[in-house]
Design an enzyme around this catalytic site. Structure first.
Site, short mmCIF file in Angstrom:
data_model
loop_
_atom_site.label_atom_id
_atom_site.label_comp_id
_atom_site.label_asym_id
_atom_site.label_seq_id
_atom_site.Cartn_x
_atom_site.Cartn_y
_atom_site.Cartn_z
N ASN A 1 0.82 -1.22 0.00
CA ASN A 1 0.00 0.00 0.00
C ASN A 1 0.86 1.27 0.00
O ASN A 1 0.32 2.37 0.13
CB ASN A 1 -0.98 0.01 1.19
N SER B 1 10.37 -12.08 14.03
CA SER B 1 11.51 -11.30 14.53
C SER B 1 12.07 -11.95 15.78
O SER B 1 11.34 -12.58 16.56
CB SER B 1 11.00 -9.90 14.88
N ALA B 2 13.35 -11.72 16.00
CA ALA B 2 13.99 -12.18 17.23
C ALA B 2 13.39 -11.50 18.46
O ALA B 2 13.65 -11.91 19.59
CB ALA B 2 15.49 -11.89 17.16
N TYR C 1 4.48 -3.80 19.00
CA TYR C 1 4.98 -4.32 17.73
C TYR C 1 5.45 -5.77 17.92
O TYR C 1 5.06 -6.67 17.17
CB TYR C 1 6.16 -3.45 17.22
N LYS D 1 4.06 -9.88 16.67
CA LYS D 1 4.83 -11.00 16.11
C LYS D 1 4.56 -12.27 16.93
O LYS D 1 4.35 -13.35 16.39
CB LYS D 1 6.33 -10.68 16.10
N ASN E 1 15.21 5.22 13.73
CA ASN E 1 15.21 4.56 15.04
C ASN E 1 16.35 3.56 15.15
O ASN E 1 16.90 3.35 16.21
CB ASN E 1 13.91 3.78 15.25
N ASN E 2 16.65 2.92 14.04
CA ASN E 2 17.62 1.81 14.09
C ASN E 2 19.04 2.31 13.85
O ASN E 2 19.27 3.34 13.22
CB ASN E 2 17.25 0.74 13.05
N ARG F 1 18.54 3.06 26.21
CA ARG F 1 17.21 3.27 25.64
C ARG F 1 16.25 2.27 26.29
O ARG F 1 16.58 1.09 26.41
CB ARG F 1 17.30 3.04 24.12
N GLY G 1 13.69 -0.49 27.07
CA GLY G 1 13.25 -1.69 26.35
C GLY G 1 14.36 -2.44 25.63
O GLY G 1 14.12 -3.51 25.08
N ASP G 2 15.59 -1.89 25.60
CA ASP G 2 16.69 -2.58 24.92
C ASP G 2 17.21 -3.74 25.75
O ASP G 2 17.33 -3.63 26.97
CB ASP G 2 17.86 -1.61 24.66
N1 UFG Z 1 21.45 1.96 19.10
C1 UFG Z 1 22.20 3.05 19.45
N2 UFG Z 1 21.88 4.25 18.88
C2 UFG Z 1 20.88 4.40 17.98
C3 UFG Z 1 20.12 3.26 17.62
C4 UFG Z 1 20.43 2.06 18.20
O1 UFG Z 1 23.12 2.95 20.27
O2 UFG Z 1 20.64 5.52 17.50
C5 UFG Z 1 21.81 0.65 19.67
C6 UFG Z 1 20.69 -0.01 20.45
O3 UFG Z 1 20.70 0.40 21.78
C7 UFG Z 1 21.01 -1.51 20.25
C8 UFG Z 1 21.64 -1.55 18.86
O4 UFG Z 1 22.08 -0.23 18.59
O5 UFG Z 1 21.99 -1.90 21.18
C9 UFG Z 1 20.67 -1.97 17.78
O6 UFG Z 1 19.51 -1.16 17.82
P1 UFG Z 1 18.44 -1.13 16.63
O7 UFG Z 1 17.42 -0.11 16.99
O8 UFG Z 1 19.14 -0.97 15.32
O9 UFG Z 1 17.84 -2.60 16.62
P2 UFG Z 1 17.11 -3.41 17.81
O10 UFG Z 1 17.97 -4.58 18.09
O11 UFG Z 1 16.71 -2.56 18.92
O12 UFG Z 1 15.75 -3.82 17.09
C10 UFG Z 1 15.76 -4.67 15.97
C11 UFG Z 1 14.58 -4.35 15.08
C12 UFG Z 1 13.29 -4.69 15.74
C13 UFG Z 1 13.30 -6.09 16.25
C14 UFG Z 1 14.52 -6.37 17.07
C15 UFG Z 1 14.58 -7.86 17.30
O13 UFG Z 1 14.57 -2.99 14.76
O14 UFG Z 1 12.27 -4.60 14.78
O15 UFG Z 1 15.71 -5.98 16.39
O16 UFG Z 1 15.50 -8.22 18.18
F1 UFG Z 1 12.21 -6.32 17.00
#
Ligand code: UFG
Length: 339
Positions: A32, A124-125, A149, A153, A198-199, A292, A294-295
């Protein structure tokens, strides 16, 4: 074999369409364009020489979906379409539950009505929640996720498991992705989120091309070797090929199967930054910030099962992914600014 790819113009979806076409599958996309662009269709065609059939529709729209199923006679479905921003899902849980669940229900209804028996779900993990131990195997407990989110899953995995128990002739693959990064080596496909990413990797890409000043490293006091978060970063092209292997597996009528798709290797945030600098020659400034919410400290896959049962093996490492991601980001910025 004709495959419906929902969300096929998105980041993982588009790379998967390329991999499917390169491996002889007939691809039909429903998207979409909520978080993707129609130009991606042209780019899939440029890379593969094949233009997939495309329907600009919402997967939740059951009537349109029925029309498409009636016309196309699918052999299998790969379901990527869905909302995926963890933080947004905390603020808008109803939107996430409704969209991600309704679209899956609509697809499952059409599978029943039109006798489609093969389904691959983009999981997702995140379903492992806060891991008790790493590496995570497919038998590690599925926990309550840390966001709506993630909970979608977990719920969809559960729904598919219950349905698989009833439809004994259905084959369902739950693919649990770790952290997909990188881009197609052509520089035509990749991840370019709107606004502040965000990632981690999309954020680093924007720092690398000068759109953001520095990376905020979320916490350096985790129980990991350098104190920063550890993840399993997998090149999106490797991940995409995992879907080809999953479809091949489903053709052997295995019933419901679950696979982790990761590299098996954990990499810390600081190691990612170092690898990025090495791969691209660009200096990445960063600052240490608070954790952050929830990490999890550390999360990486055991790849033994996917390797043994699918023959899944990653070809690319973190530096390849950083280089390809950077090249895509640079090219995309230039395309958007007509440079
Ligand atoms: N991080 C930073 N700075 C940032 C963004 C991320 O230091 O600006 C760190 C986070 O704290 C984490 C690592 O980089 O330690 C990876 O973060 P991401 O946001 O890239 O990925 P996540 O592991 O948090 O999340 C990803 C996907 C989710 C999924 C998850 C599954 O984005 O959709 O993995 O484990 F649910």
């Amino acid at each position: 074999m004709k495959v419906l790819v929902t969300g096929g113009l998105g980041f993982i979806g588009s790379h998967t369409c390329v991999s499917l076409i390169e491996n002889g599958f007939d691809v039909v996309i429903i998207d979409n364009l909520y978080n993707s662009k129609e130009v991606v269709l042209d780019r899939i065609e440029t890379i593969t020489g094949v233009r997939p059939t495309f329907y600009k529709k919402d997967v939740q729209d059951l009537e349109s979906l029925r029309e498409i199923f009636k016309k196309e006679h699918f052999d299998a479905i790969i379901h990527f379409a869905g909302y995926k921003a963890v933080g947004e899902s905390v603020k808008k849980p109803l939107m996430y539950y409704e969209n991600n669940l309704e679209s899956t229900f609509a697809l499952l209804k059409c599978m029943e009505e039109f006798d489609v028996k093969n389904f691959v779900f983009s999981s997702s993990a995140t379903v492992y929640g806060l891991p008790d131990k790493v590496p995570l195997t497919e038998d590690s407990p599925v926990k309550s996720a840390t966001s709506p989110y993630g909970e979608t899953k977990v719920m969809i995995e559960r729904i598919l498991t219950d349905i698989g128990n009833v439809h004994k002739d259905w084959n369902i693959a739950l693919l649990r992705y770790f952290n997909p990064i990188g881009a197609h080596k052509s520089g035509l496909l990749g991840e370019d989120p709107n606004g502040i990413p965000n990632n981690l990797l999309p954020y680093i890409n924007k720092v690398a091309i000068g759109l953001l000043p520095k990376v905020n490293v979320f916490g350096n006091d985790y129980p990991t070797p350098d104190g920063t978060g550890v993840r399993d970063y997998i090149h999106v092209v490797d991940l995409a090929y995992g879907h080809v292997l999953a479809l091949k597996k489903l053709s052997t009528n295995p019933g419901l199967v679950i696979y982790n798709l990761g590299t098996g290797k954990g990499t810390s945030v600081l190691e990612v930054i170092k690898a990025y600098e090495k791969a691209t020659g660009v200096k990445i400034n960063y600052v240490i910030c608070p954790r952050r919410d929830g990490d999890v400290p550390e999360n990486y896959a055991s790849t033994t099962k996917a390797e043994k049962e699918l023959g899944f093996k990653c070809k690319y490492n973190i530096e390849d992914a950083c280089r390809d991601g950077y090249n895509f980001q640079k090219a995309e910025f230039e395309r958007q600014n007509n440079k």
